[in-house]
Motif scaffolding. Sequence first.
Motif, PDB file in Angstrom:
ATOM      1  N   LEU A  32       0.844  -1.192   0.000  1.00 29.61           N
ATOM      2  CA  LEU A  32       0.000   0.000   0.000  1.00 29.61           C
ATOM      3  C   LEU A  32       0.884   1.249   0.000  1.00 29.61           C
ATOM      4  CD1 LEU A  32      -2.837   1.318   0.350  1.00 29.61           C
ATOM      5  CD2 LEU A  32      -2.421   1.232   2.813  1.00 29.61           C
ATOM      6  N   LEU A  33       0.706   2.092  -1.033  1.00 31.23           N
ATOM      7  CA  LEU A  33       1.398   3.380  -1.071  1.00 31.23           C
ATOM      8  C   LEU A  33       0.366   4.452  -0.795  1.00 31.23           C
ATOM      9  CD1 LEU A  33       4.180   4.584  -3.447  1.00 31.23           C
ATOM     10  CD2 LEU A  33       2.355   6.116  -2.744  1.00 31.23           C
ATOM     11  N   GLN A  34       0.496   5.089   0.329  1.00 36.24           N
ATOM     12  CA  GLN A  34      -0.461   6.095   0.777  1.00 36.24           C
ATOM     13  C   GLN A  34       0.291   7.368   1.129  1.00 36.24           C
ATOM     14  OE1 GLN A  34      -4.206   5.377   3.346  1.00 36.24           O
ATOM     15  NE2 GLN A  34      -2.601   5.775   4.826  1.00 36.24           N
ATOM     16  N   ARG A  35      -0.128   8.471   0.535  1.00 33.99           N
ATOM     17  CA  ARG A  35       0.549   9.741   0.748  1.00 33.99           C
ATOM     18  C   ARG A  35      -0.477  10.850   0.973  1.00 33.99           C
ATOM     19  NH1 ARG A  35       3.773   6.614   1.534  1.00 33.99           N
ATOM     20  NH2 ARG A  35       5.824   6.271   0.571  1.00 33.99           N
ATOM     21  N   PRO A  36      -0.074  11.972   1.610  1.00 34.82           N
ATOM     22  CA  PRO A  36      -1.005  13.085   1.823  1.00 34.82           C
ATOM     23  C   PRO A  36      -1.563  13.611   0.508  1.00 34.82           C
ATOM     24  CG  PRO A  36       0.976  13.355   3.159  1.00 34.82           C
ATOM     25  CD  PRO A  36       1.239  12.206   2.239  1.00 34.82           C
ATOM     26  N   THR A  37      -2.852  13.930   0.515  1.00 30.51           N
ATOM     27  CA  THR A  37      -3.501  14.453  -0.693  1.00 30.51           C
ATOM     28  C   THR A  37      -3.062  15.878  -0.985  1.00 30.51           C
ATOM     29  OG1 THR A  37      -5.418  13.011  -0.391  1.00 30.51           O
ATOM     30  CG2 THR A  37      -5.756  14.985  -1.708  1.00 30.51           C
ATOM     31  N   GLY A  38      -2.693  16.634   0.048  1.00 33.61           N
ATOM     32  CA  GLY A  38      -2.228  18.003  -0.173  1.00 33.61           C
ATOM     33  C   GLY A  38      -3.337  18.995  -0.418  1.00 33.61           C
ATOM     34  N   SER A  39      -4.532  18.719   0.115  1.00 36.17           N
ATOM     35  CA  SER A  39      -5.671  19.599  -0.155  1.00 36.17           C
ATOM     36  C   SER A  39      -5.498  20.996   0.430  1.00 36.17           C
ATOM     37  CB  SER A  39      -6.962  18.964   0.374  1.00 36.17           C
ATOM     38  OG  SER A  39      -6.865  18.686   1.753  1.00 36.17           O
ATOM     39  N   GLU A  40      -4.595  21.131   1.421  1.00 32.99           N
ATOM     40  CA  GLU A  40      -4.353  22.466   1.975  1.00 32.99           C
ATOM     41  C   GLU A  40      -3.723  23.395   0.939  1.00 32.99           C
ATOM     42  OE1 GLU A  40      -0.726  20.016   2.528  1.00 32.99           O
ATOM     43  OE2 GLU A  40      -2.872  19.731   2.904  1.00 32.99           O
ATOM     44  N   GLY A  41      -3.142  22.811  -0.127  1.00 30.71           N
ATOM     45  CA  GLY A  41      -2.545  23.601  -1.201  1.00 30.71           C
ATOM     46  C   GLY A  41      -3.492  23.882  -2.343  1.00 30.71           C
ATOM     47  N   GLY A  42      -4.792  23.610  -2.136  1.00 31.26           N
ATOM     48  CA  GLY A  42      -5.776  23.839  -3.187  1.00 31.26           C
ATOM     49  C   GLY A  42      -5.649  22.821  -4.312  1.00 31.26           C
ATOM     50  N   PRO A  43      -6.431  22.992  -5.381  1.00 35.14           N
ATOM     51  CA  PRO A  43      -6.384  22.051  -6.499  1.00 35.14           C
ATOM     52  C   PRO A  43      -4.985  21.823  -7.068  1.00 35.14           C
ATOM     53  CG  PRO A  43      -8.304  23.463  -6.707  1.00 35.14           C
ATOM     54  CD  PRO A  43      -7.504  24.000  -5.551  1.00 35.14           C
ATOM     55  N   GLU A  44      -4.197  22.875  -7.188  1.00 32.06           N
ATOM     56  CA  GLU A  44      -2.834  22.713  -7.725  1.00 32.06           C
ATOM     57  C   GLU A  44      -1.987  21.860  -6.798  1.00 32.06           C
ATOM     58  OE1 GLU A  44      -1.104  26.492  -8.488  1.00 32.06           O
ATOM     59  OE2 GLU A  44      -2.464  26.978 -10.158  1.00 32.06           O
ATOM     60  N   GLY A  45      -2.175  22.029  -5.497  1.00 33.88           N
ATOM     61  CA  GLY A  45      -1.424  21.228  -4.539  1.00 33.88           C
ATOM     62  C   GLY A  45      -1.798  19.762  -4.614  1.00 33.88           C
ATOM     63  N   VAL A  46      -3.062  19.486  -4.855  1.00 35.29           N
ATOM     64  CA  VAL A  46      -3.508  18.094  -4.972  1.00 35.29           C
ATOM     65  C   VAL A  46      -2.902  17.446  -6.211  1.00 35.29           C
ATOM     66  CG1 VAL A  46      -5.512  16.613  -5.373  1.00 35.29           C
ATOM     67  CG2 VAL A  46      -5.616  18.422  -3.655  1.00 35.29           C
ATOM     68  N   ILE A  47      -2.933  18.143  -7.329  1.00 37.46           N
ATOM     69  CA  ILE A  47      -2.330  17.597  -8.556  1.00 37.46           C
ATOM     70  C   ILE A  47      -0.852  17.287  -8.335  1.00 37.46           C
ATOM     71  CG2 ILE A  47      -1.640  18.134 -10.932  1.00 37.46           C
ATOM     72  CD1 ILE A  47      -4.547  17.473 -10.797  1.00 37.46           C
ATOM     73  N   ARG A  48      -0.127  18.218  -7.689  1.00 38.85           N
ATOM     74  CA  ARG A  48       1.295  17.980  -7.419  1.00 38.85           C
ATOM     75  C   ARG A  48       1.478  16.757  -6.521  1.00 38.85           C
ATOM     76  NH1 ARG A  48       1.427  23.715  -6.885  1.00 38.85           N
ATOM     77  NH2 ARG A  48       1.277  23.508  -4.606  1.00 38.85           N
ATOM     78  N   ALA A  49       0.626  16.619  -5.504  1.00 40.74           N
ATOM     79  CA  ALA A  49       0.743  15.485  -4.582  1.00 40.74           C
ATOM     80  C   ALA A  49       0.463  14.167  -5.296  1.00 40.74           C
ATOM     81  CB  ALA A  49      -0.222  15.669  -3.410  1.00 40.74           C
ATOM     82  N   TRP A  50      -0.550  14.146  -6.150  1.00 40.29           N
ATOM     83  CA  TRP A  50      -0.849  12.916  -6.904  1.00 40.29           C
ATOM     84  C   TRP A  50       0.316  12.527  -7.810  1.00 40.29           C
ATOM     85  CZ3 TRP A  50      -6.378  14.597  -8.836  1.00 40.29           C
ATOM     86  CH2 TRP A  50      -7.292  14.425  -7.786  1.00 40.29           C
ATOM     87  N   MET A  51       0.859  13.513  -8.495  1.00 38.98           N
ATOM     88  CA  MET A  51       1.948  13.207  -9.429  1.00 38.98           C
ATOM     89  C   MET A  51       3.205  12.764  -8.695  1.00 38.98           C
ATOM     90  SD  MET A  51       0.395  13.437 -12.237  1.00 38.98           S
ATOM     91  CE  MET A  51       1.825  13.018 -13.248  1.00 38.98           C
ATOM     92  N   ARG A  52       3.482  13.341  -7.525  1.00 39.26           N
ATOM     93  CA  ARG A  52       4.620  12.885  -6.724  1.00 39.26           C
ATOM     94  C   ARG A  52       4.420  11.440  -6.280  1.00 39.26           C
ATOM     95  NH1 ARG A  52       4.511  18.146  -4.286  1.00 39.26           N
ATOM     96  NH2 ARG A  52       3.287  17.284  -2.554  1.00 39.26           N
ATOM     97  N   ALA A  53       3.192  11.118  -5.868  1.00 40.85           N
ATOM     98  CA  ALA A  53       2.904   9.746  -5.430  1.00 40.85           C
ATOM     99  C   ALA A  53       3.047   8.770  -6.593  1.00 40.85           C
ATOM    100  CB  ALA A  53       1.503   9.676  -4.832  1.00 40.85           C
ATOM    101  N   PRO A  89     -18.405  18.154   2.117  1.00 40.21           N
ATOM    102  CA  PRO A  89     -18.169  18.461   3.535  1.00 40.21           C
ATOM    103  C   PRO A  89     -16.719  18.353   3.957  1.00 40.21           C
ATOM    104  CG  PRO A  89     -19.098  16.268   3.298  1.00 40.21           C
ATOM    105  CD  PRO A  89     -19.125  16.889   1.941  1.00 40.21           C
ATOM    106  N   ASN A  90     -15.874  17.652   3.175  1.00 44.89           N
ATOM    107  CA  ASN A  90     -14.515  17.373   3.628  1.00 44.89           C
ATOM    108  C   ASN A  90     -13.431  18.124   2.865  1.00 44.89           C
ATOM    109  OD1 ASN A  90     -15.431  15.442   5.543  1.00 44.89           O
ATOM    110  ND2 ASN A  90     -15.697  13.976   3.880  1.00 44.89           N
ATOM    111  N   LEU A  91     -13.827  19.037   1.974  1.00 50.50           N
ATOM    112  CA  LEU A  91     -12.850  19.791   1.190  1.00 50.50           C
ATOM    113  C   LEU A  91     -13.141  21.288   1.291  1.00 50.50           C
ATOM    114  CD1 LEU A  91     -12.574  17.641  -2.065  1.00 50.50           C
ATOM    115  CD2 LEU A  91     -10.807  17.933  -0.315  1.00 50.50           C
ATOM    116  N   PRO A  92     -12.093  22.111   1.213  1.00 52.52           N
ATOM    117  CA  PRO A  92     -12.297  23.564   1.263  1.00 52.52           C
ATOM    118  C   PRO A  92     -13.142  24.055   0.078  1.00 52.52           C
ATOM    119  CG  PRO A  92      -9.985  22.996   1.590  1.00 52.52           C
ATOM    120  CD  PRO A  92     -10.671  21.743   1.158  1.00 52.52           C
TER     121      PRO A  92
END
Length: 355
Positions: A32-53, A89-92
């Motif tokens: 299992l590879l599980q990493r932070p979604t990075g939602s605190e960085g907004g949509p751009e932060g999430v894309i970066r987090a997904w691509m890093r994972a 309910p769970n996202l900014p």
Amino acid sequence: MSDSLFLGIDSGATTSKIAAVRDDGSVFPSELLQRPTGSEGGPEGVIRAWMRAIDEYMAEHGIKWSQIAGVGLAVPGPRRSYGVLDSGPNLPDSFNGWNVEQDLISALKQASGRMLPLALGNDGNMGGVAEAHHAIGDQRAGVVMLAPGSGLGGAYIDPTGMCLDGDHLAGMEVGHMAAPLHLLDVPALTCGCGRTWGCFEMYTALAGLPDLLNLALPRYPDHVLADPSLGKKERVLKLRGLAQDGDALALELFDLQAKAMGLLVGQLAMAVDPACFVIGGGLIDPDATTEAFRSRYLGGIESAALAYLWPTQRETLRIVPASLGEQSQAIGAAHVARLTVKAGSSVQPFSSTSR
């Protein structure tokens, strides 16, 4: 190509997971590879987090972009349209209206050097696809997955292996169907969705346990959970352990949940007539429950359903526990990408503008 792989991303509000399946449908073996979604960085932060994972996953297993034939993304609802998120309910608020499909396609193109097919769907549905494939293999048959947790998720997977989204992306919201309260001998509990007709979710999932416990406690005035110093959440979280120790009140509540789930199985068997029901959620988790508890729970579901099945269904319908754990939704996303590409679809049908 024979070594083609399909990547799957399971995006939660706080963590995301990566998995892959091979061209033949077998799961690519990986931890299992599980990493932070990075939602605190907004949509751009999430894309970066997904691509890093993804980069980490591919580097760890020696995978090249030339091997990737498609990508699937599992996201929680709601969605405004196919590839566009709605408020949740769970996202900014910054994620409301985000065209996640467009941004992820662009990021994948930049990383891979070509346009990659992207399949996007509800996370519960994607988990259902993976569990259905595991449960029936290459058999062409329908499967329903029911996954009680905080709420009740549901998915119908048709004989092609694809899940039902519905024309408004609200297909299989079975948790909010009305339960037959006269058979459960309980009042109509108001659901978090606002419906007051007694949603199945309130009688099968964590959401309804506080109310069900309050209804039962007067019959057990000396029970440990009658202690007024205990908070609502603390009481509910003790129930599973108490049930596995044979506590009568706790067993009564989980027996009620099993009965409600069985009645839902009976209704859905009439609606879509699947070959198999897969039951997920923490109540059948081998790491959290005993074999005796799981057997009692699944047996209660089957017993309640049997009276409402057609004769041929009673003989052949299977009710089995889920088995893929935390990787199911990422694996399912990869499966959906694989199945869509194999069906001959191009990138265009995945576009929100074509829905």
